[in-house]
Structure formats: C-alpha cells, structure tokens
Scaffold this motif. Structure first.
Motif, mmCIF file in Angstrom:
data_model
loop_
_atom_site.group_PDB
_atom_site.id
_atom_site.type_symbol
_atom_site.label_atom_id
_atom_site.label_comp_id
_atom_site.label_asym_id
_atom_site.label_seq_id
_atom_site.Cartn_x
_atom_site.Cartn_y
_atom_site.Cartn_z
ATOM 1 N N TYR A 158 0.841 -1.207 0.000
ATOM 2 C CA TYR A 158 0.000 0.000 0.000
ATOM 3 C C TYR A 158 0.870 1.248 0.000
ATOM 4 N N GLN A 159 1.986 1.199 0.755
ATOM 5 C CA GLN A 159 2.903 2.330 0.806
ATOM 6 C C GLN A 159 3.507 2.587 -0.586
ATOM 7 N N LYS A 160 3.816 1.502 -1.303
ATOM 8 C CA LYS A 160 4.346 1.654 -2.657
ATOM 9 C C LYS A 160 3.322 2.339 -3.572
ATOM 10 N N ILE A 161 2.038 1.972 -3.404
ATOM 11 C CA ILE A 161 0.981 2.604 -4.205
ATOM 12 C C ILE A 161 0.919 4.091 -3.876
ATOM 13 N N GLN A 162 1.013 4.414 -2.588
ATOM 14 C CA GLN A 162 0.988 5.810 -2.154
ATOM 15 C C GLN A 162 2.168 6.593 -2.730
ATOM 16 N N GLN A 163 3.269 5.893 -2.980
ATOM 17 C CA GLN A 163 4.454 6.538 -3.543
ATOM 18 C C GLN A 163 4.376 6.702 -5.065
ATOM 19 N N GLY A 164 3.287 6.205 -5.644
ATOM 20 C CA GLY A 164 3.072 6.404 -7.072
ATOM 21 C C GLY A 164 3.349 5.200 -7.944
ATOM 22 N N GLU A 165 3.681 4.043 -7.343
ATOM 23 C CA GLU A 165 3.924 2.849 -8.164
ATOM 24 C C GLU A 165 2.599 2.315 -8.724
ATOM 25 N N LYS A 166 2.667 1.675 -9.882
ATOM 26 C CA LYS A 166 1.455 1.233 -10.588
ATOM 27 C C LYS A 166 0.813 0.030 -9.894
ATOM 28 N N PHE A 167 -0.516 0.118 -9.727
ATOM 29 C CA PHE A 167 -1.281 -0.930 -9.054
ATOM 30 C C PHE A 167 -1.150 -2.265 -9.789
ATOM 31 N N ASP A 168 -1.323 -2.230 -11.132
ATOM 32 C CA ASP A 168 -1.325 -3.487 -11.874
ATOM 33 C C ASP A 168 0.033 -4.179 -11.830
ATOM 34 N N GLU A 169 1.107 -3.393 -11.845
ATOM 35 C CA GLU A 169 2.438 -4.003 -11.776
ATOM 36 C C GLU A 169 2.685 -4.627 -10.406
ATOM 37 N N LEU A 170 2.224 -3.961 -9.348
ATOM 38 C CA LEU A 170 2.364 -4.512 -7.995
ATOM 39 C C LEU A 170 1.530 -5.786 -7.841
ATOM 40 N N ALA A 171 0.342 -5.795 -8.476
ATOM 41 C CA ALA A 171 -0.512 -6.994 -8.423
ATOM 42 C C ALA A 171 0.184 -8.169 -9.101
ATOM 43 N N LYS A 172 0.778 -7.922 -10.274
ATOM 44 C CA LYS A 172 1.484 -8.989 -10.991
ATOM 45 C C LYS A 172 2.659 -9.527 -10.172
ATOM 46 N N GLN A 173 3.305 -8.624 -9.422
ATOM 47 C CA GLN A 173 4.515 -9.003 -8.705
ATOM 48 C C GLN A 173 4.232 -9.655 -7.348
ATOM 49 N N PHE A 174 3.192 -9.141 -6.645
ATOM 50 C CA PHE A 174 3.040 -9.559 -5.253
ATOM 51 C C PHE A 174 1.732 -10.296 -4.922
ATOM 52 N N SER A 175 0.655 -10.109 -5.724
ATOM 53 C CA SER A 175 -0.630 -10.697 -5.339
ATOM 54 C C SER A 175 -0.562 -12.215 -5.339
#
Length: 655
Positions: free
Chosen positions: A260-277
C-alpha cells in the motif's frame, strides 16, 4: 462471412405475409404434373418486392420466370437425391428445432416472468432461512415427518423466538451452525425460484410461510431490503492469511501495508498486483476480477469494500477478509440496465430456471384442452401390473411379456400410441428418483408425465399443419438448403475450376471490361503550403516518396502523405486537376489540401486482362452458366403455366 445463411437470406425471407385479401389458391403452374399455387407465388413476390434492386425483377412476367427457375432447380435437387444427404437432413432438423421453440413459448407468461424478474432485480434482499432436508421425491411418511418438524419451528419463529438461534439449533443447512441461517444479500436468479418467491413476498423483519424446494422445507426471514447496487469490476492485490504453523502471524498484514505504501508513492497498481498478489488467477491480469454483484462472492467483507469505492481508480486501504489481506481498486461500476437492454438475457435465464416450469405447465394445460385423447383402461391395467417396487431402487426392468405386447394405450386425435412406449418411458424415469407410494399413485403420476410428453410430441409433429407461417418458413428453408447445395455443385464450383470455359467466356465478353485512360503516378499531398513546396523541390531532384516523407515528417508530425500506383481516369484518389501527361505538375489546391503529381507513364484505354477482372468475370460466368442450366432444366422437366390464372394474379397484385 458465412455464405450459406447469406445466400438463403437473399433467396427468401421468413414468410409472414398472406396473399392480399384472397383466401383462395389456384394452380399457377405445374412441373412434371406437380402443382405450384398462386398463394405461394404472391406471398414470395410481395415480401421480396422492396428488396430487389433490379426493376425487371419487379415485373410480374419476369418474376414468374425467376420463380419457375427456382422451382426447377429444387426439382432437380430432389431428382439428384440431395435431400437424402445426412448433412442436409441434420441442418434442416436443427433449424426446425430452433424455429419450433417460438411455438412452445407462452408469450404472455414469459412476458410476465420477464417483468417480475426485472422488478425484483431492482432490489437486493438480505434473508436468513431454516432448512429441514427432505428429498424432492421422498416417500410420504418422510415428507410428513419433515413438514411436522419445520411446522413446529415456524410456530416458534412466528411467536417471536430469536430466528438466528433457531437456525443455529435446528437448521439442517450445513452452514447454519456458523452463519445462523444468514444468506447475505441476493437478488433475482440467485436462489431457486420458490425460495426467491418467499423472500420477495415477505415483508422486512417478517417470517415467510413454509415453502418447499428441491432441497426440502424452508422458512425465510427477511432481514433487510435495499436498492440493487448493480455490479462492479475491480482489481485487487491479495496476501493470503498466515498458516497456523507460520512463525510470524502478522507477516501478511505487514506485507500488504508495504504494498500500500508503494501505491501511495506512485507505483502502478497493476504491476504490484502482478509481482506480489497471491491470487494466482487474477495477478497475471493486474489483479482484475470478473464483474460481480451482491452475493456473488464468498466474502461479504470484500464486496462491501468494492462497492464502497466511488470513482474509477479509487483505491481502498488494506483490509482483511476470510481469506487474507486485500487492497482493491475500482475499475468500473455497472448500474442495473434497462428492461429493453436486459430482455433477451432475462428470457434466456428464465428458460434455464425453475420459472420455465410455469411455461411448460401452461403449454401442457393448453394441449390437454386442444386435443382429444383417450386411455385404454384395460391396456393401462395390464401395464400397471408390470410396474413393480423395483422402480424405487432403479432396478426395474420390463418383463419378457412386454416384448410382444402390441396393445394401444393412448390415442391422441386419431394417432395410436402403443403401451410399449409407456414402458420405455417408465424405464427412463427411474433415474429421476421418484418415490411416490403406493405403486398405483406412482404409475398414475408417470402416466400423466407420459401423456404430457406425447401431447407435446404430437403438437410438434403437426406444427406445419396447424400453422401456415411455420409451414411456409420450413418449405422455403428446406428448398433453400437444397438449392444452395445444388448451386454449389452445378454452378459455383464449376465456375471456379473450369479454367478453359472461363477463358472462353472472357474472350467472348472482354470488350465489356475496359480500362479508361490510366497513369502510373506518385501523388503527394499536404495541408501546408510550405511542406508541399519542399516536397516539390525534392521531387524535382528525383527523390523517391519514402525519402521525401523521411525528410519532411519529423518530430512525430505527418506533413506529407504519398500515394503511388496506377490510377484510372475518374479514380477518387487522383486529384481532379491531374493532367494525363508525363512530368511533374505545379502545386494545386483542392479543398483543404495541396497536391503535387508526378506522372511517370500514361497508359491509354484498353481491355482488362482476365486476372485484372477475374472476380467480375467469374460472377458473370456463373450467371451465364445458371441461365443456360435453367434453359436445360426447362427441356428436362415439363413446365405448364396456367395463363388465365396468372392474369388474375397480376390483377390482384397490381390492381
């Protein structure tokens, strides 16, 4: 494009119109003594009148020739035995089954069910229930025992005892111990129809009457009613909850907060989902889930957060569900659609739902009134003796004596139906698990189901007799399918493969396929005078079109377009100011565009080669072959037109 439906659609439309106000029909012409009547000719002429572009085909004399040609081809198809082709028969049967569905549907009841379902879809109901299990076809004593049990519970609920406690204590729904009978929110089509009826017909905070579904007996308490929230499409990132053996039970929460902190820092939601979900079904798609409505997911907590997001791209804070930790991003909200938008979808759902039993029951009732039918009591008595208690265990088999049994059990109108068919029906019904007792009641129930099945079959068999529009459509489709197969065999394939015949036809008609004057040229165009000036200068230095574009189309701005090739006089791509002479033109303007044309070669008018007009030649060759073929068919078959009748038809169609 699938050519067969297109071809059939051109040859005939589904027949709906009658022959003016005339109710009589006369023989218009015969082919080998087979009669063709005025009503069919008039009907087909009238329904195709607005479709044909060739005015000659609207002329009744010309149209009669076309109609006779059509029927001659159909006769030829039958003569060749094309009607015996298994593929043809299968396609015709499939089409008939599809068309017949319209005649089995009670439009009034269907419309009522559509409107009822749509009205219910406007609301979401939260309900709890108590279930006492009993099989749909249970023995009477088991049914009574279950009913008495639910009746006792219902009285206590109506008297004010806590419904949730009663559900936890008595409900035989396996989930009741945990959820105390709470089913969450749902809307139409989410529950079996009888249960849905109880929920929608019971006021908030009230308990329903006892209802029966295929699962058993229920009572339903309505806990809340709210407007339907529609559906949502969301994406999510999920970290599974910790396993009991994990050393750090708080690690999933820590991980989701870091994401969530990464999202707040401006990182892309879809890329974080691919990497961590850790939802492996959605993570490759950036976490996107299929759209859903209330009660469709197994997590109410997830649904509530998803629906709470207001605008696309809104992102939730981390939250916990039964499955782990999530962050949800709203992709799109889908409000409930209008009735007209949903009508087809609702009708399809009704056809697959218990609601359809209403339509079937209505048809059964109509057919019992429509036809005369009689059961032979002696034959029925004999058949009844052969049905034993083995049926309840799905072990019943027909006795040997039944093999030679020829008795007529049922007569519908004048159609006799052998008792043997009833025994075959009984055999198949064992899979349904019917437990009705005693055997006499079971046999009577089975007979009534058999009767309805036979009445429906009789109705289906006689659709052509009872409905002229159905008969007309089937006749035209039957002939159209045959004609398609015949034309493919006799004309289309021949025109494609007969290279010698095609060449000879081209040689005899080539002067009908002429090129006008043409030029081999390069056309440069621009909306900017400065750019076209630069292009002209480069063109005069013998720069090719690609080089000109590379020099002038810079910084992602297209300043110059180029078009090279052969252009015929009158071609819309060729500027009107173009001179048919070799050289480079001056700049000239047409509309908003500036043009320069470089003509490399002038080609005088001339005959097109076969390859240059092959498509058109093949089409004309097909028409030529077809006309010759029709002339041959007129010699092969004996055609007689009743001219006096035809004159009367012309007066009726063109008064």
């Amino acid at each position: 494009m699938n050519i067969k439906p297109f071809f059939l659609g051109l040859f005939f439309l589904m027949a709906t119109a009658g022959f003016g106000q005339a109710n009589t029909k006369e023989v218009l012409f015969t082919i080998n003594n087979k009669s063709y009547y005025t009503d069919e000719f008039a009907r087909v002429y009238k329904k195709n009148l607005d479709l044909v572009k060739d005015e000659s085909q609207k002329d009744l004399n010309q149209y009669l020739e076309l109609f006779i040609g059509y029927k001659l081809k159909v006769n030829k198809a039958y003569k060749l035995g094309l009607q015996d082709n298994t593929k043809y028969q299968s396609e015709l049967k499939s089409y008939r089954n599809q068309l017949a569905k319209n005649y089995f549907n009670d439009t009034k009841i269907t419309q009522e069910l559509i409107e009822e379902a749509y009205n219910r879809l406007q609301k979401e109901i939260r309900a709890s229930h108590i279930l006492i299990l009993v099989e749909e076809n249970a023995a009477p004593e088991d049914t009574l025992k279950a009913y008495q049990k639910i009746e006792d519970i219902a009285k206590r609920a109506q008297a004010g005892e806590d419904f949730a406690n009663l559900a936890a204590q008595y409900s035989e729904d396996p989930s009741a111990k945990e959820n105390k009978g709470d089913l969450g929110y749902f809307t139409a089509f989410r529950m079996v129809y009888a249960f849905e009826n109880a929920a929608y017909n019971t006021a908030k905070d009230k308990v329903s009457k006892i209802i029966r579904t295929r699962f058993g007996y229920h009572i339903v308490k309505v806990d809340d009613v709210r407007p339907n929230r529609g559906e949502v499409t969301v994406a999510h990132i999920m970290i599974l909850k910790a396993k009991p053996e994990d050393a750090d039970q708080n690690q999933p929460e820590k991980t989701i907060n870091e994401i969530y902190q990464k999202i707040q820092q401006g990182e892309k939601f879809d890329e974080l989902a691919k990497q961590f979900s850790e939802d492996k079904s959605s993570s490759p798609k950036g976490g996107i889930l299929n759209k859903f409505g209330s009660g469709q997911l197994s997590s109410e907590a997830f649904e509530e957060v998803a629906f709470s997001l207001a605008k696309p791209n809104d992102i939730s804070k981390p939250f916990q569900s039964e499955f782990g930790w999530h962050i949800v991003k709203l992709i799109e909200k889908h409000p409930v659609r209008t009735l007209s938008e949903m009508k087809m979808e609702l009708e399809n759902k009704i056809g697959k739902d218990d609601r359809s039993k209403k339509i079937t029951a209505s048809l059964n009732e109509k057919l019992r009134k429509k036809y005369t039918y009689k059961r032979d009591s002696k034959v029925y008595a004999q058949l009844s003796k052969w049905i034993t208690a083995d049926f309840y265990e799905s072990k019943w088999t027909q006795p040997e004596a039944a093999n030679d049994f020829k008795g007529i059990l049922l007569t519908i109108n004048t159609k006799p139906i052998e008792g043997k068919k009833f025994l075959e029906f009984v055999d198949k019904q064992q899979k349904a698990g019917i437990k009705i007792k005693p055997l006499t009641a079971l046999t009577e129930t089975l007979y009534n189901k058999f009767l309805d099945e036979q009445l429906t079959a009789f109705y289906d068999e006689n659709l052509e007799t009872e409905f002229s529009d159905f008969a007309n459509v089937m006749e035209e489709y039957r002939d159209g399918l045959l004609l398609f197969d015949l034309m493919e065999k006799e004309i289309w394939e021949r025109a494609k493969t007969d290279s010698v015949g095609l060449q000879n036809f081209y040689n005899s008609t080539k002067f009908n396929h002429m090129w006008k004057n043409r030029v081999e040229a390069t056309i440069l165009s621009s909306t900017k005078m400065e750019s076209i000036k630069q292009a002209l200068a480069l063109l005069k230095k013998n720069a090719d079109p690609q080089t000109i574009k590379e020099k002038l189309n810079v910084d992602n701005v297209v300043n110059i377009m180029a078009n090279s090739g052969k252009f015929e006089e009158g071609n819309s791509a060729l500027p009107k100011g173009t001179k048919f002479e070799i050289g480079i033109s001056d700049i000239f303007k047409e509309g908003e565009y500036y043009f320069v044309v470089k003509v490399d070669k002038v080609i005088p008018e001339g005959v097109k080669t076969l390859d240059e007009c092959r498509g058109k030649i093949v089409n004309e060759y097909q028409q030529y072959l077809e006309q010759r073929w029709v002339d041959d068919l007129k010699s092969e078959f004996n055609v007689k037109v009743n001219q006096e009748v035809f004159e009367r038809v012309k007066k009726q169609l063109n008064p």
